[in-house]
Design a protein around this motif. Structure first.
Motif, short mmCIF file in Angstrom:
data_model
loop_
_atom_site.label_atom_id
_atom_site.label_comp_id
_atom_site.label_asym_id
_atom_site.label_seq_id
_atom_site.Cartn_x
_atom_site.Cartn_y
_atom_site.Cartn_z
N UNK A 50 0.62 -1.57 0.37
CA UNK A 50 -0.49 -0.07 0.19
C UNK A 50 1.21 0.81 -0.06
N UNK A 51 0.52 2.34 -0.71
CA UNK A 51 1.42 3.83 -0.39
C UNK A 51 0.41 4.64 0.24
N UNK A 52 1.49 5.77 0.49
CA UNK A 52 0.62 6.99 1.13
C UNK A 52 1.05 8.26 0.63
N UNK A 60 4.18 0.94 1.51
CA UNK A 60 4.39 -0.51 3.04
C UNK A 60 4.04 -1.30 2.56
N UNK A 61 4.40 -2.57 3.18
CA UNK A 61 3.88 -4.03 3.20
C UNK A 61 3.84 -4.03 4.12
N UNK A 112 0.04 -2.32 8.33
CA UNK A 112 1.02 -1.62 7.31
C UNK A 112 2.08 -1.78 8.61
N UNK A 113 3.00 -2.07 7.87
CA UNK A 113 4.24 -1.16 8.56
C UNK A 113 5.47 -0.25 8.68
N UNK A 114 4.64 0.95 9.23
CA UNK A 114 4.32 2.54 8.70
C UNK A 114 6.56 2.85 9.93
N UNK A 169 10.32 1.31 0.96
CA UNK A 169 8.66 0.21 1.10
C UNK A 169 9.44 -1.29 1.38
N UNK A 170 8.43 -1.62 2.71
CA UNK A 170 9.42 -3.14 2.26
C UNK A 170 8.80 -4.31 1.38
N UNK A 171 10.25 -5.30 1.30
CA UNK A 171 10.35 -6.03 0.11
C UNK A 171 9.51 -7.29 0.66
#
Length: 211
Positions: free
Chosen positions: A33-35, A121-122, A137-139, A191-193
């Motif tokens: 997801x994106x901010x 983030x993932x 999400x892991x912010x 962004x987390x992989x």
């Protein structure tokens, strides 16, 4: 920052986004997801009169002009260091300062309007006690830089890999992930992989008052 292309008619944009949201109504582990800043998102909602987001409905009396290029700089803290990452400011709150959208929706925004930067983030599964796991999400991930050593023992910066982990990931999780990625010369700022371990996540949205 992307340049963007000619955006379709407002109602066509709303239809395209609504189709994605219909399939993405529930966040799942591994989803990206994106901010997006509140200012930009609200302007787009009013421009297209899109009804796909329960958090923000269009205001028929508001200005319906098209938004300008995406600009997420106000969401980010100072980016510095040899291997910079996109750190989201700690005092920001969802809906008050920003909204989150599936990456596929952001792809459309980016293609239509250009701009950026992309802040992604993932989603990870978080379990507290006996409660059912909740996906968030892991912010604010923990960022580690993995480096291979040269024969003289000095780090080889050309092999750097930036990895992001949830605060609840164990050292065993981190070591497994590190060993799986040694030798892959790739720097991934922001962004987390999705290949990071899927251990429960104990920080991020749940401790920050929003996703």
């Amino acid at each position: 920052m992307s340049a963007g292309t000619q955006a379709p008619a407002p109602d066509a944009q709303a239809k395209d986004v609504a189709a994605i949201m219909k399939d993405s109504s529930k966040m799942k582990e591994g989803d990206k997801w994106c901010y997006v800043t509140r200012r930009w998102f609200v302007q787009w909602i009013n421009h297209t009169q899109c009804e796909a987001f329960w958090e923000q409905k269009p205001d028929e009396a508001a200005d319906r002009s098209a938004p300008t290029a995406l600009n997420n700089d106000e969401l980010l803290g100072e980016i510095k260091g040899k291997y910079p990452v996109m750190e989201i400011k700690r005092d920001l709150q969802e809906q008050k300062d920003y909204f989150i959208v599936p990456s596929a929706v952001y792809d459309l925004f980016e293609g239509w309007y250009g701009g950026g930067p992309r802040v992604e983030r993932v989603a990870r599964s978080f379990k507290a006690g006996l409660l059912e796991p909740e996906v968030k999400l892991v912010k604010h991930p923990i960022v580690l830089v993995l480096l291979e050593c040269q024969k003289d023992g000095e780090p080889d910066h050309s092999t750097a890999i930036v990895r992001e982990y949830a605060p609840a990931d164990t050292m065993e999780d981190v070591m497994k992930d590190a060993m799986a990625n040694v030798g892959k010369t790739e720097v991934k700022p922001g962004g987390m992989d999705t290949t990071t371990p899927s251990a429960p996540e104990g920080s991020a949205a749940d401790e920050d008052g929003g996703a």
